[in-house]
Scaffold this active site. Structure first.
Site, PDB file in Angstrom:
ATOM      1  N   HIS A  89      56.153  37.420  31.374  1.00  0.00           N
ATOM      2  CA  HIS A  89      56.589  38.767  31.020  1.00  0.00           C
ATOM      3  C   HIS A  89      57.069  39.498  32.267  1.00  0.00           C
ATOM      4  O   HIS A  89      58.055  40.214  32.231  1.00  0.00           O
ATOM      5  CB  HIS A  89      55.458  39.544  30.356  1.00  0.00           C
ATOM      6  CG  HIS A  89      55.861  40.915  29.920  1.00  0.00           C
ATOM      7  ND1 HIS A  89      55.080  42.029  30.131  1.00  0.00           N
ATOM      8  CD2 HIS A  89      56.978  41.355  29.310  1.00  0.00           C
ATOM      9  CE1 HIS A  89      55.702  43.093  29.649  1.00  0.00           C
ATOM     10  NE2 HIS A  89      56.852  42.716  29.149  1.00  0.00           N
ATOM     11  N   GLN A 119      38.006  32.856  47.838  1.00  0.00           N
ATOM     12  CA  GLN A 119      37.655  32.680  49.242  1.00  0.00           C
ATOM     13  C   GLN A 119      38.525  31.649  49.934  1.00  0.00           C
ATOM     14  O   GLN A 119      38.945  31.848  51.076  1.00  0.00           O
ATOM     15  CB  GLN A 119      36.181  32.290  49.373  1.00  0.00           C
ATOM     16  CG  GLN A 119      35.682  32.307  50.802  1.00  0.00           C
ATOM     17  CD  GLN A 119      34.179  32.410  50.883  1.00  0.00           C
ATOM     18  OE1 GLN A 119      33.472  31.449  50.570  1.00  0.00           O
ATOM     19  NE2 GLN A 119      33.680  33.557  51.287  1.00  0.00           N
ATOM     20  N   HIS A 148      43.452  42.483  39.958  1.00  0.00           N
ATOM     21  CA  HIS A 148      42.517  42.023  38.926  1.00  0.00           C
ATOM     22  C   HIS A 148      43.179  41.871  37.555  1.00  0.00           C
ATOM     23  O   HIS A 148      42.543  42.067  36.523  1.00  0.00           O
ATOM     24  CB  HIS A 148      41.300  42.954  38.846  1.00  0.00           C
ATOM     25  CG  HIS A 148      40.114  42.326  38.163  1.00  0.00           C
ATOM     26  ND1 HIS A 148      39.673  41.061  38.457  1.00  0.00           N
ATOM     27  CD2 HIS A 148      39.280  42.797  37.197  1.00  0.00           C
ATOM     28  CE1 HIS A 148      38.613  40.782  37.715  1.00  0.00           C
ATOM     29  NE2 HIS A 148      38.362  41.806  36.941  1.00  0.00           N
ATOM     30  N   SER A 157      40.951  28.767  42.894  1.00  0.00           N
ATOM     31  CA  SER A 157      39.664  28.856  43.587  1.00  0.00           C
ATOM     32  C   SER A 157      39.252  27.483  44.113  1.00  0.00           C
ATOM     33  O   SER A 157      39.725  26.444  43.633  1.00  0.00           O
ATOM     34  CB  SER A 157      38.593  29.377  42.623  1.00  0.00           C
ATOM     35  OG  SER A 157      37.326  29.411  43.264  1.00  0.00           O
ATOM     36  N   SER A 307      37.430  50.871  32.392  1.00  0.00           N
ATOM     37  CA  SER A 307      38.339  50.144  31.507  1.00  0.00           C
ATOM     38  C   SER A 307      39.541  51.004  31.146  1.00  0.00           C
ATOM     39  O   SER A 307      39.411  52.217  30.956  1.00  0.00           O
ATOM     40  CB  SER A 307      37.604  49.737  30.223  1.00  0.00           C
ATOM     41  OG  SER A 307      38.497  49.148  29.297  1.00  0.00           O
ATOM     42  N   TYR A 502      35.631  36.587  46.127  1.00  0.00           N
ATOM     43  CA  TYR A 502      35.185  37.100  44.833  1.00  0.00           C
ATOM     44  C   TYR A 502      33.793  36.571  44.524  1.00  0.00           C
ATOM     45  O   TYR A 502      33.554  35.367  44.513  1.00  0.00           O
ATOM     46  CB  TYR A 502      36.139  36.717  43.706  1.00  0.00           C
ATOM     47  CG  TYR A 502      35.712  37.307  42.380  1.00  0.00           C
ATOM     48  CD1 TYR A 502      35.890  38.665  42.133  1.00  0.00           C
ATOM     49  CD2 TYR A 502      35.095  36.528  41.415  1.00  0.00           C
ATOM     50  CE1 TYR A 502      35.469  39.231  40.937  1.00  0.00           C
ATOM     51  CE2 TYR A 502      34.678  37.085  40.213  1.00  0.00           C
ATOM     52  CZ  TYR A 502      34.865  38.437  39.981  1.00  0.00           C
ATOM     53  OH  TYR A 502      34.438  38.998  38.805  1.00  0.00           O
ATOM     54  N   TYR A 505      30.074  40.839  40.130  1.00  0.00           N
ATOM     55  CA  TYR A 505      29.915  42.288  40.068  1.00  0.00           C
ATOM     56  C   TYR A 505      28.837  42.773  41.033  1.00  0.00           C
ATOM     57  O   TYR A 505      28.002  41.995  41.505  1.00  0.00           O
ATOM     58  CB  TYR A 505      29.536  42.718  38.653  1.00  0.00           C
ATOM     59  CG  TYR A 505      30.689  42.754  37.685  1.00  0.00           C
ATOM     60  CD1 TYR A 505      31.238  43.959  37.250  1.00  0.00           C
ATOM     61  CD2 TYR A 505      31.255  41.579  37.203  1.00  0.00           C
ATOM     62  CE1 TYR A 505      32.302  44.000  36.364  1.00  0.00           C
ATOM     63  CE2 TYR A 505      32.324  41.599  36.318  1.00  0.00           C
ATOM     64  CZ  TYR A 505      32.831  42.815  35.904  1.00  0.00           C
ATOM     65  OH  TYR A 505      33.882  42.857  35.029  1.00  0.00           O
ATOM     66  N   ASP A 635      61.763  41.589  35.112  1.00  0.00           N
ATOM     67  CA  ASP A 635      61.954  42.914  34.514  1.00  0.00           C
ATOM     68  C   ASP A 635      61.067  43.097  33.294  1.00  0.00           C
ATOM     69  O   ASP A 635      60.824  42.155  32.527  1.00  0.00           O
ATOM     70  CB  ASP A 635      63.422  43.111  34.147  1.00  0.00           C
ATOM     71  CG  ASP A 635      64.273  43.393  35.365  1.00  0.00           C
ATOM     72  OD1 ASP A 635      64.325  44.551  35.787  1.00  0.00           O
ATOM     73  OD2 ASP A 635      64.855  42.436  35.910  1.00  0.00           O
ATOM     74  N   THR A 638      62.303  42.041  29.711  1.00  0.00           N
ATOM     75  CA  THR A 638      62.583  40.652  29.355  1.00  0.00           C
ATOM     76  C   THR A 638      61.304  39.869  29.100  1.00  0.00           C
ATOM     77  O   THR A 638      60.216  40.239  29.566  1.00  0.00           O
ATOM     78  CB  THR A 638      63.359  39.934  30.472  1.00  0.00           C
ATOM     79  OG1 THR A 638      62.529  39.867  31.644  1.00  0.00           O
ATOM     80  CG2 THR A 638      64.648  40.651  30.792  1.00  0.00           C
TER      81      THR A 638
END
EC number: 3.5.1.23
Length: 695
Positions: A89, A119, A148, A157, A307, A502, A505, A635, A638
């Site tokens: 996209h 990492q 993200h 990874s 969110s 990463y 959390y 774009d 498209t």
């Protein structure tokens, strides 16, 4: 001064073209010769050019393509085995912003359209920059950040957990990311010229909600009062100028890049990507072929529980259309950022300084000053709780066979991995988390535990770069700690989350006790955040005093042990009687603005050639001087969709949502692809549709 502008055409003799600057495609294509040219133009890494004031800055911006494999590769973020790429996209980019002072200090901030900075990616980027520039760019002064997005290919990874649902490590995607980031930094470095960095702050309403309210409400009253509705509305914008002309923007704002749902299989940088595209192309008029004339980045901050899906507590977007939701949330960020950008007056002045250190979070002893109960506690080897398997409000969890067990996975079978049980001591340390799997005791660890902490000061602004998703309160507690230690030496602090590695959390201890998705995904136990506060406090004290911060540990390199269990492309073939590039479906004879035009081509597999810095499709308009490209697969209007028809036969559907302001005239689709034969040879081809009118 409005954001839309051009640069003086005669400022640098080395530049040419519409804005006095070559297309970014030329800038990022520089190889070793560029490093030599850069050293001639810039002098050594520590010497300021005579044209720059001793107390002034040089600034530079750069952008490079990091788009991964666009078909049949698992996407990173929602942990769905069935969510594989099927086209584009909008492309993924690395955007780099370099700043150097007159005394040898310098830094570069890179924002990438990725789910995470893994990492191994950070390690490889720093290694390659070292080969190219020596000590000019290191893991101390280079910040790598991810927007993200959950709509991009994974497999980049070196840690097993993050490759499980991707079914292995994807070399081409990994290489596109690493080499692209290096090119972006090289472009920003080569672009360094006398300039200024200005900043502005404000608040944006209506672009985020707290998806974990119950956990948030466990925080003390002062935290709840600080963030009404549990939402961080703050936005910080940097304005980069060269000779008074704006050349770049960085806008930090906390909202997840999850406007695109798990049902989407097209590569997209999500709402952050739309904001970037809108500012660069729609607001500033950057056209295809002049990439880099103005570079706009929208990185994340403390977005762990923020969110963009405004309905049902983060479960649903503003509308029922994910593409529309992406534009809505992206444009809200873009419009506010442009407002702040145009109002930015505070100039950053003073030296550039930075401190970085690696910390083994599997066993940090956290002192009473940070634990909250006057006692010493410890972090734990990394583990995920049962709440991790349920997923967050705006996304499902991973595929699970039953409580405590992963579904059979081909990657584990091929790797011969034996899932080590959780030791009793780890279960005790992680309480009240009901442990699902202990990634930190696997051999090697399935998630990183030796993590980079980093502070970068540009005049009166300090970037706090952390390798995880911090909730709104957790992020601000770290910023408060850093600000307290820096004192008057720093007036502003920005939290740069998702940076340099990463590790899941980070919640507050109070939020951790709720064991919602975010708490269950806080790897190192209840005292993870206090450990970050303690270690960042040490780093800030060293930054203020000028003391060095050597690392006693460094993360291992795991790049030589990667596996991929999905077969690559074997053969491409057109249907009998057809050739590659032939049309399976032609566009209609004519369309009106607002309608959708499509053409379907017989094609090869997009994994044959990622077409970095290029495109799989072009929409061209006929002019008196020939055919002019007006849109590509980057774009927002498209779409490029790849589909396997049968066996080795596949099609590419090129689509164009015709803009309301499209110029009347004659148009056509051009598809560029690549095919593989049984000998492994790859050849390019071009397909051209019949013409159609717009008007």
């Amino acid at each position: 001064m409005p954001i839309r502008t051009t640069r003086p055409a005669d400022r640098h003799p080395r530049r040419a073209g519409r804005a006095g600057r070559p297309s970014q495609r030329r800038a990022v294509a520089l190889t070793a010769a560029a490093a030599t040219l850069g050293s001639l133009l810039l002098g050594s890494a520590t010497a300021a050019p005579a044209s720059a004031a001793a107390d002034g800055y040089r600034v530079g911006v750069g952008i490079a393509d990091i788009t991964g494999e666009a078909a049949e590769v698992g996407m990173m973020g929602y942990a769905r085995l069935d969510q594989e790429t099927s086209g584009i996209h909008s492309r993924q980019w690395a955007r780099a912003f370099a700043v150097a002072d007159g005394s040898g200090g310098r830094t570069v901030f890179v924002s990438t359209d990725l789910g995470m900075i893994m990492q191994g990616v950070q390690q490889d980027v720093i290694r390659r920059l070292g080969e190219r520039y020596g000590s000019r760019y290191t893991d101390s002064n280079v910040v790598l950040s991810a927007t993200h997005t959950h709509a991009a290919p994974g497999g980049h990874s070196h840690h097993l957990l993050y490759n499980l649902t991707i079914l292995g490590h994807k070399k081409k995607t990994y290489e596109a990311i690493v080499s692209g980031i290096v090119r972006a930094v090289a472009a920003a470095d080569a672009d360094l010229a006398p300039g200024k960095v200005k900043m502005a702050t404000g608040e944006l309403d209506g672009a985020n909600v707290n998806r974990s309210q119950e956990a948030f409400r466990r925080n003390p009253a002062e935290d709840r009062e600080r963030f009404p509705d549990g939402v961080d509305r703050s936005m910080t914008v940097l304005r980069f100028e060269q000779e008074g002309q704006p050349v770049g923007m960085v806008s930090w704002f906390a909202t997840h890049a999850t406007s695109m749902t798990p049902e989407n299989t097209l590569i997209s940088p999500d709402n952050k990507g739309y904001a970037q595209y809108h500012v660069e192309h729609d607001v500033n008029g950057v056209e295809w072929g002049e990439r880099g004339r103005f570079v706009a980045a929208f990185p994340q901050s403390n977005a762990g529980d923020m969110s963009p899906n405004l309905r049902e507590g983060g479960a649903k977007g503003p509308t029922d259309d994910e593409f529309e939701n992406t534009e809505i949330i992206g444009k809200l960020q873009a419009d506010k950022a442009v407002e702040l950008f145009n109002a930015a007056k505070e100039e950053l002045t003073g030296p550039i300084a930075h401190r970085q250190r690696y910390v083994d979070f599997s066993g940090v002893e956290v002192g009473p000053a940070y634990t909250g109960d006057g006692r010493t506690h410890s972090t734990c080897p990394a583990a995920l709780g049962q709440g991790f398997t349920a997923g967050a409000e705006d996304g499902p969890g991973p595929d699970i066979a039953e409580e405590g067990e992963l579904k059979p996975n081909p990657l584990l079978t091929v790797a011969g991995a034996v899932v080590a049980p959780t030791p009793a001591a780890v279960r005790e340390c992680q309480k009240p988390k009901p442990v699902f799997i202990t990634t930190g005791v696997q051999k090697p660890s399935w998630t990183p535990q030796i993590l980079p902490l980093q502070l970068v000061r540009i005049g009166q602004l300090t970037l706090t770069a952390a390798p995880a998703e911090f909730t709104v309160v957790a992020g601000h507690r770290v910023m408060d700690t850093v600000a307290e230690k820096l004192g008057p030496s720093s007036e502003h602090t920005v939290f740069a989350g998702y940076s340099n590695a990463y590790s899941g959390y980070v919640t507050t201890p109070e939020e951790y006790d709720a064991q919602h998705y975010e708490g269950a995904s806080t790897h190192f136990g209840r005292y993870t955040l206090p450990a970050y506060q303690q270690e960042f406090a040490k780093l800030a004290s060293s930054l203020r005093s000028g003391e060095p911060t050597p690392s006693a540990v460094r993360p291992p390199w795991l790049g030589n042990t990667q596996l991929d269990v999905k077969p690559g492309v074997v053969l491409d073939s057109p249907p009998l009687g057809k050739a590659f590039g032939d049309l399976a479906e032609q566009p209609a004879a004519g369309y009106a603005p607002g309608e959708r035009a499509e053409a379907v081509f017989y094609t090869g597999h997009p994994r044959n050639n990622l077409r970095g810095e290029g495109t799989f499709l072009e929409v061209q308009r006929q002019t008196a001087n020939g055919w002019r490209t007006v849109a590509t697969d980057n774009d927002w209007s498209t779409t490029y969709r790849w589909k396997r028809s049968y066996a080795a036969v596949s099609t590419a559907t090129t689509g164009w949502e015709i803009p309301a302001d499209a110029a009347p005239g004659t148009y056509r689709f051009v598809h560029r692809g690549d095919t593989r034969n049984l000998l492994g040879e790859i050849d390019g081809f071009t397909g051209v549709s019949r013409t159609f009118t717009v008007g």
